[in-house]
Enzyme design. Structure first.
Site, PDB file in Angstrom:
ATOM      1  CB  CYS A  67      52.132  40.730  56.151  1.00 58.19           C
ATOM      2  SG  CYS A  67      52.906  41.978  57.162  1.00 58.19           S
ATOM      3  CG  HIS A  77      54.686  36.905  57.796  1.00 54.46           C
ATOM      4  ND1 HIS A  77      54.789  37.097  56.439  1.00 54.46           N
ATOM      5  CD2 HIS A  77      54.765  38.132  58.347  1.00 54.46           C
ATOM      6  CE1 HIS A  77      54.947  38.381  56.172  1.00 54.46           C
ATOM      7  NE2 HIS A  77      54.940  39.035  57.328  1.00 54.46           N
ATOM      8  CD  GLU A 100      54.125  33.882  55.141  1.00 53.40           C
ATOM      9  OE1 GLU A 100      53.019  33.756  55.699  1.00 53.40           O
ATOM     10  OE2 GLU A 100      54.685  34.981  55.002  1.00 53.40           O
TER      11      GLU A 100
END
Ligand code: GLN
Length: 194
Positions: free
Chosen positions: A84, A176, A178
């Site tokens: 991002c 994202h 993660e």
């Protein structure tokens, strides 16, 4: 002592979520280091550039004298996983603001490009990585990749546009990974580059 040292750029943003994702992917916490100064940038095996606010991250990199060194290391082949705001920071061409980026990834990006009403959304994303497959893309005030150079491979597509790309050992996603419970992108990154 292990010879691996993964840096988490920790000036701003969701670097802690990346640290947890690396642990879920099987990477030991003791081999991670939070990067906040020029000297932290030495002896890294790879670096993670998190989501957050790209303008702020860029300003802090400059202020702490880290901008040129980070750029140099990435240009010299240090593997990077960026998400991002991290992707925005790597881009060669940032619509409306070319100055702030590291300029190492041959893409043109538009920040906050999905419009206000869909500021943030989740959607399935098809990757071309066998061990990753289809994943849930978590888009948070995400950028869009408007164009990419011929060195840039499209690793994942959403609505006919690239949302995760690779140029050499630079991996960058507009969303994202993660935040996924099983961290498949982090696992693949470690297995491939670390
Ligand atoms: N909108 C942010 C930017 O322009 C990126 C958002 C994010 O990293 N989740 O930097």
């Amino acid at each position: 002592m292990s010879s691996h040292r993964i840096g988490l750029l920790a000036l701003q943003g969701d670097y802690e979520a990346h640290g947890k994702a690396l642990v879920r992917a099987g990477f030991p916490r003791c081999d991670m280091v939070e990067i906040r100064s020029f000297s932290d940038l030495q002896f890294l095996t790879a670096i993670i550039i998190p989501g957050g606010e790209s303008t702020v991250m860029s300003m802090l990199l400059e202020r702490f004298g880290m901008f040129e060194e980070l750029k140099r290391q990435i240009e010299n082949g240090m593997p990077v996983l960026a998400t991002c705001a991290g992707l925005i920071l790597l881009a060669k061409n940032i619509e409306g603001n070319d100055q702030m980026g590291l300029g190492v990834l041959d893409i043109k990006v538009k920040r906050n490009a999905y419009g206000r009403q869909v500021d943030s959304f989740h959607a399935p994303v098809q990757t071309i990585i066998d061990s990753v497959g289809i994943i849930e893309g978590i888009f948070i005030r995400a950028p869009r990749i408007l164009a990419s150079g011929k060195e840039v491979e499209h690793l994942a597509i959403y609505e006919n546009e690239p949302v995760m790309v690779r140029q050499g050992s630079i991996i960058a996603a507009t969303f994202h990974p993660e935040l996924l419970p099983d961290a498949p992108v982090h696992r693949w990154f470690i297995q491939t580059f670390v």
